[in-house]
Design an enzyme around this catalytic site. Sequence first.
Site, PDB file in Angstrom:
ATOM      1  N   ARG A   1      26.843 -21.170  49.274  1.00 29.03           N
ATOM      2  CA  ARG A   1      26.228 -22.497  49.332  1.00 29.03           C
ATOM      3  C   ARG A   1      26.564 -23.171  50.652  1.00 29.03           C
ATOM      4  O   ARG A   1      27.662 -23.004  51.187  1.00 29.03           O
ATOM      5  CB  ARG A   1      26.758 -23.374  48.188  1.00 29.03           C
TER       6      ARG A   1
ATOM      7  N   ARG B   1      36.160 -43.302  40.946  1.00 29.73           N
ATOM      8  CA  ARG B   1      36.497 -42.532  42.153  1.00 29.73           C
ATOM      9  C   ARG B   1      37.086 -43.410  43.245  1.00 29.73           C
ATOM     10  O   ARG B   1      37.636 -42.896  44.212  1.00 29.73           O
ATOM     11  CB  ARG B   1      35.236 -41.856  42.702  1.00 29.73           C
TER      12      ARG B   1
ATOM     13  N   ARG C   1      35.248 -32.759  52.609  1.00 29.38           N
ATOM     14  CA  ARG C   1      35.192 -33.264  51.235  1.00 29.38           C
ATOM     15  C   ARG C   1      36.593 -33.581  50.705  1.00 29.38           C
ATOM     16  O   ARG C   1      36.798 -34.569  50.007  1.00 29.38           O
ATOM     17  CB  ARG C   1      34.501 -32.242  50.323  1.00 29.38           C
TER      18      ARG C   1
ATOM     19  N   LYS D   1      38.763 -28.367  37.486  1.00 27.70           N
ATOM     20  CA  LYS D   1      38.722 -29.523  36.596  1.00 27.70           C
ATOM     21  C   LYS D   1      37.688 -29.353  35.478  1.00 27.70           C
ATOM     22  O   LYS D   1      37.927 -29.691  34.326  1.00 27.70           O
ATOM     23  CB  LYS D   1      38.375 -30.748  37.460  1.00 27.70           C
TER      24      LYS D   1
ATOM     25  N   ARG E   1      33.505 -18.529  47.213  1.00 23.74           N
ATOM     26  CA  ARG E   1      32.466 -18.496  46.174  1.00 23.74           C
ATOM     27  C   ARG E   1      31.167 -17.893  46.705  1.00 23.74           C
ATOM     28  O   ARG E   1      30.761 -18.175  47.833  1.00 23.74           O
ATOM     29  CB  ARG E   1      32.156 -19.919  45.666  1.00 23.74           C
TER      30      ARG E   1
END
Length: 214
Positions: A159, A88, A170, A13, A127
Amino acid sequence: MNIVLLGPPGSGKGTQAKMIADKYGVVHISTGDILRENVRNGTPLGVEAKKFMEAGKLVPDSLLIDIIKDRLAKDDVKGGWMLDGYPRTMPQAEAMDKILPNLGQKIDVVLNIDVPDAELVKRVTGRRMCKCGTTYHVQFNPPKVAGKCDACGADLYQRADDTEETVKERLQAYHAQTQPLIDYYDKRGIVATVVGVGDIKEIFGKVAVALDKI
């Protein structure tokens, strides 16, 4: 053109937002950025928000909408804006509906970047970061030497919130909050959904087709 940008974590995004802002001349407004900016500048709204942030609490909707309202009242957004990270939830969407008419504004399109969960998990868990700021992906953008940064040679790390379990949590939260929003805006006929899988430029081509219809 006033755009609300929706998309799950890892959907690309942010990349699409930059390209949209460049092509259409709309001001990209990230909720996180304007929140931090208010705090940094010590504005009355920022001072209030800082109290919650320092206490480890979420900034309440009533304060968040005031910060959004303040930002949308500025002259630089007269040519159009793109809200990223707000609304949201349904209460936030309803609050937006109350403030926009007073500003003489409306949402023209809700752009929904849709990516299958399995693809998102693959993207996010792959990642790898370096303390120097360089980022990699084990599959899509691997370093020359596994586990080492090309730029500085330091060890790469993942991370803490990029693990499969955390990503799935999430995504569940995102779907629970966002699906009602999509349904809400879809009743007005202003939702444009683009599948965010494939080459970045190809995805942007689909985004442009959707926005050019507005």
